[in-house]
Enzyme design. Structure first.
Site, PDB file in Angstrom:
ATOM      1  N   GLU A  14     -12.628  -1.405  38.364  1.00 30.45           N
ATOM      2  CA  GLU A  14     -10.869  -2.146  37.657  1.00 30.45           C
ATOM      3  C   GLU A  14      -9.852  -1.823  39.262  1.00 30.45           C
ATOM      4  O   GLU A  14      -9.338  -0.463  38.903  1.00 30.45           O
ATOM      5  CB  GLU A  14     -10.421  -1.850  36.281  1.00 30.45           C
ATOM      6  CG  GLU A  14     -11.034  -1.657  35.316  1.00 30.45           C
ATOM      7  CD  GLU A  14     -10.348  -2.455  33.978  1.00 30.45           C
ATOM      8  OE1 GLU A  14     -10.353  -2.852  33.342  1.00 30.45           O
ATOM      9  OE2 GLU A  14      -9.783  -1.113  33.420  1.00 30.45           O
ATOM     10  N   GLY A  51      -7.996  -7.592  29.610  1.00 28.30           N
ATOM     11  CA  GLY A  51      -6.738  -6.904  28.764  1.00 28.30           C
ATOM     12  C   GLY A  51      -4.974  -7.769  27.634  1.00 28.30           C
ATOM     13  O   GLY A  51      -5.891  -8.778  27.262  1.00 28.30           O
ATOM     14  N   GLY A  52      -4.639  -7.925  29.219  1.00 20.79           N
ATOM     15  CA  GLY A  52      -3.530  -8.956  28.514  1.00 20.79           C
ATOM     16  C   GLY A  52      -4.652 -10.661  27.775  1.00 20.79           C
ATOM     17  O   GLY A  52      -3.875 -10.874  26.466  1.00 20.79           O
ATOM     18  N   HIS A 105     -10.195   5.014  31.580  1.00 17.83           N
ATOM     19  CA  HIS A 105      -9.170   3.653  32.175  1.00 17.83           C
ATOM     20  C   HIS A 105      -8.182   4.165  32.909  1.00 17.83           C
ATOM     21  O   HIS A 105      -7.605   5.482  32.758  1.00 17.83           O
ATOM     22  CB  HIS A 105      -8.982   3.315  30.545  1.00 17.83           C
ATOM     23  CG  HIS A 105      -8.264   2.158  30.867  1.00 17.83           C
ATOM     24  ND1 HIS A 105      -6.677   1.928  31.408  1.00 17.83           N
ATOM     25  CD2 HIS A 105      -8.434   1.017  30.857  1.00 17.83           C
ATOM     26  CE1 HIS A 105      -6.531   0.580  31.647  1.00 17.83           C
ATOM     27  NE2 HIS A 105      -7.181   0.453  31.444  1.00 17.83           N
ATOM     28  N   GLY A 114      -3.155  -5.440  34.617  1.00 21.98           N
ATOM     29  CA  GLY A 114      -1.398  -5.889  34.154  1.00 21.98           C
ATOM     30  C   GLY A 114      -1.041  -7.141  34.491  1.00 21.98           C
ATOM     31  O   GLY A 114       0.541  -6.956  34.474  1.00 21.98           O
ATOM     32  N   SER A 124      -5.993  -8.327  35.524  1.00 21.13           N
ATOM     33  CA  SER A 124      -5.428 -10.136  35.076  1.00 21.13           C
ATOM     34  C   SER A 124      -6.677 -10.943  35.397  1.00 21.13           C
ATOM     35  O   SER A 124      -6.967 -12.465  36.144  1.00 21.13           O
ATOM     36  CB  SER A 124      -5.210  -9.677  36.101  1.00 21.13           C
ATOM     37  OG  SER A 124      -3.592  -9.011  36.022  1.00 21.13           O
ATOM     38  N   ASN A 173      -9.516  -5.248  25.207  1.00 15.67           N
ATOM     39  CA  ASN A 173      -9.112  -3.503  25.265  1.00 15.67           C
ATOM     40  C   ASN A 173      -8.173  -4.627  24.746  1.00 15.67           C
ATOM     41  O   ASN A 173      -7.111  -4.467  25.945  1.00 15.67           O
ATOM     42  CB  ASN A 173      -8.879  -2.817  26.856  1.00 15.67           C
ATOM     43  CG  ASN A 173      -8.096  -1.976  26.769  1.00 15.67           C
ATOM     44  OD1 ASN A 173      -8.115  -1.414  26.042  1.00 15.67           O
ATOM     45  ND2 ASN A 173      -7.761  -1.323  27.938  1.00 15.67           N
ATOM     46  N   TRP A 174      -7.423  -4.172  23.385  1.00 16.41           N
ATOM     47  CA  TRP A 174      -6.090  -4.219  23.237  1.00 16.41           C
ATOM     48  C   TRP A 174      -4.895  -3.185  23.661  1.00 16.41           C
ATOM     49  O   TRP A 174      -4.003  -3.744  23.060  1.00 16.41           O
ATOM     50  CB  TRP A 174      -6.891  -4.230  21.571  1.00 16.41           C
ATOM     51  CG  TRP A 174      -6.883  -5.536  21.442  1.00 16.41           C
ATOM     52  CD1 TRP A 174      -7.899  -6.405  22.534  1.00 16.41           C
ATOM     53  CD2 TRP A 174      -7.798  -6.067  20.163  1.00 16.41           C
ATOM     54  NE1 TRP A 174      -8.574  -7.307  21.604  1.00 16.41           N
ATOM     55  CE2 TRP A 174      -8.149  -7.102  20.171  1.00 16.41           C
ATOM     56  CE3 TRP A 174      -7.176  -5.370  18.581  1.00 16.41           C
ATOM     57  CZ2 TRP A 174      -8.881  -7.808  19.151  1.00 16.41           C
ATOM     58  CZ3 TRP A 174      -7.675  -6.148  17.180  1.00 16.41           C
ATOM     59  CH2 TRP A 174      -8.357  -7.097  17.732  1.00 16.41           C
ATOM     60  N   LYS A 175      -5.567  -2.097  23.967  1.00 16.63           N
ATOM     61  CA  LYS A 175      -4.440  -1.459  24.682  1.00 16.63           C
ATOM     62  C   LYS A 175      -3.667  -0.826  23.674  1.00 16.63           C
ATOM     63  O   LYS A 175      -3.778  -1.235  21.951  1.00 16.63           O
ATOM     64  CB  LYS A 175      -3.808  -2.057  25.523  1.00 16.63           C
ATOM     65  CG  LYS A 175      -4.785  -1.932  27.222  1.00 16.63           C
ATOM     66  CD  LYS A 175      -4.021  -2.185  28.652  1.00 16.63           C
ATOM     67  CE  LYS A 175      -4.927  -2.855  28.858  1.00 16.63           C
ATOM     68  NZ  LYS A 175      -4.339  -3.123  30.554  1.00 16.63           N
ATOM     69  N   GLU A 230      -5.143   3.617  32.867  1.00 18.07           N
ATOM     70  CA  GLU A 230      -4.406   4.180  32.158  1.00 18.07           C
ATOM     71  C   GLU A 230      -3.944   5.838  31.622  1.00 18.07           C
ATOM     72  O   GLU A 230      -3.298   6.609  31.441  1.00 18.07           O
ATOM     73  CB  GLU A 230      -4.013   3.350  31.549  1.00 18.07           C
ATOM     74  CG  GLU A 230      -3.302   2.326  31.773  1.00 18.07           C
ATOM     75  CD  GLU A 230      -3.629   1.026  31.538  1.00 18.07           C
ATOM     76  OE1 GLU A 230      -3.465   1.221  30.073  1.00 18.07           O
ATOM     77  OE2 GLU A 230      -3.789  -0.185  31.702  1.00 18.07           O
TER      78      GLU A 230
HETATM   79  P1  PGA Z   1      -5.546  -6.514  32.709  1.00 16.47           P
HETATM   80  O1  PGA Z   1      -6.428  -5.471  31.667  1.00 16.47           O
HETATM   81  O2  PGA Z   1      -6.386  -7.577  32.209  1.00 16.47           O
HETATM   82  O3  PGA Z   1      -4.037  -7.076  31.315  1.00 16.47           O
HETATM   83  O4  PGA Z   1      -4.615  -6.557  33.818  1.00 16.47           O
HETATM   84  C1  PGA Z   1      -7.220  -4.960  32.089  1.00 16.47           C
HETATM   85  C2  PGA Z   1      -8.066  -3.643  31.722  1.00 16.47           C
HETATM   86  O5  PGA Z   1      -6.639  -2.683  32.348  1.00 16.47           O
HETATM   87  O6  PGA Z   1      -8.977  -3.627  31.911  1.00 16.47           O
END
Ligand code: PGA
Length: 252
Positions: free
Chosen positions: A164, A231-232, A92, A170, A210, A6-8, A94
């Site tokens: 999650e 994510g990251g 998600h 993050g 993470s 997920n590149w956000k 967010e």
């Molecule tokens: P993260 O994000 O790996 O940066 O913690 C995961 C996500 O939001 O899907």
């Protein structure tokens, strides 16, 4: 095993094309893991050209539930399907925290995505306050019940869940293997309650929060962890590949 990057809200179109091109080359030997990348809406069409005919699949980060029309700022499932999207991330944390996503809107999006033969990735997870208050199962069961409301067993079978924990997203803090496994087992038991054991066993449940190359092997070794939503670590080829390799090894 299903791994999705997920590149956000990262990377302009040219950067997205570059990362996708590098990934296609680096991950060509991955055979036993289904994996996808989710660039921004704006980069989907160009990235689609890069991944077409390769083992890298395309995912979107969100969708709107209506077909078309006066919904300024939104993107329909049709539009995603048209550029080759196969997976759509829905609910998600967010989206839930910053943009008013609710279990009801998650449910509408899931239905729309399924109707176009794409795979919804339904995100669930608790905040640290909810976990500390002993509400983990309460929160997960409300989110799962809401997301699957009105879905047939056949439809449920075509979904993926991403567990999650919000406090791990993050932050660099990952759930321990045991914490993650317990939550995953609970999610699977919820699906079993709704649709029976064989459907529950056939659904992939990803861990997200993470996840990195150095903790991925431990997580995917857990009985009820069937992949990851990254994510990251999905923003660099090396770290994403490290996670793909960990998943690939588990399979063999
Ligand atoms: P993260 O994000 O790996 O940066 O913690 C995961 C996500 O939001 O899907």
């Amino acid at each position: 095993m299903v791994i999705v990057g997920n590149w956000k809200m990262n990377k302009i179109v040219s950067e997205s094309v570059k990362l996708a091109t590098e990934l296609v080359a680096a991950a060509s030997s991955i055979q036993n893991v289904v994996f996808a990348i989710a660039p921004s809406y704006l980069a989907l069409a160009k990235v689609s050209d890069v991944v077409k005919g390769t083992n890298v699949k395309l995912a979107a980060q969100d969708v709107h539930w209506e077909n078309q029309g006066a919904f300024t700022g939104k993107v329909s499932a049709d539009m995603l399907k048209d550029v080759g999207v196969e997976f759509v991330i829905i609910g998600h944390s967010e989206q839930r925290t910053y943009f008013g996503e609710t279990d009801l809107s998650v449910n509408k999006k899931v239905k729309k995505v399924l109707s176009l033969e794409m795979t919804p990735i339904i995100c669930v997870g608790e905040t640290i306050a909810e976990r500390k208050a002993g509400q983990l199962e309460l929160v997960l069961s409300a989110q799962i019940t809401g997301a699957y409301a009105g879905l047939s067993g056949d439809e449920a079978q075509r979904t993926v869940v991403a567990y999650e924990p919000v406090w791990a997203i993050g932050t660099g803090v990952t759930a321990t293997d045991d914490e993650a496994q317990q939550a995953h087992q609970f999610v699977r038991s919820m699906i079993a309650k709704l649709y029976g054991d064989s459907t529950a066993q056939s659904i992939s449940i990803q861990y997200g929060g993470s996840m990195k190359p150095d903790n991925a092997a431990g997580l995917v070794a857990q009985k009820d962890i069937d992949g990851g939503l990254i994510g990251g670590a999905a923003l660099q080829v090396d770290s994403f590949l490290g996670i793909l390799n960990a998943a690939e090894m588990r399979r063999q």
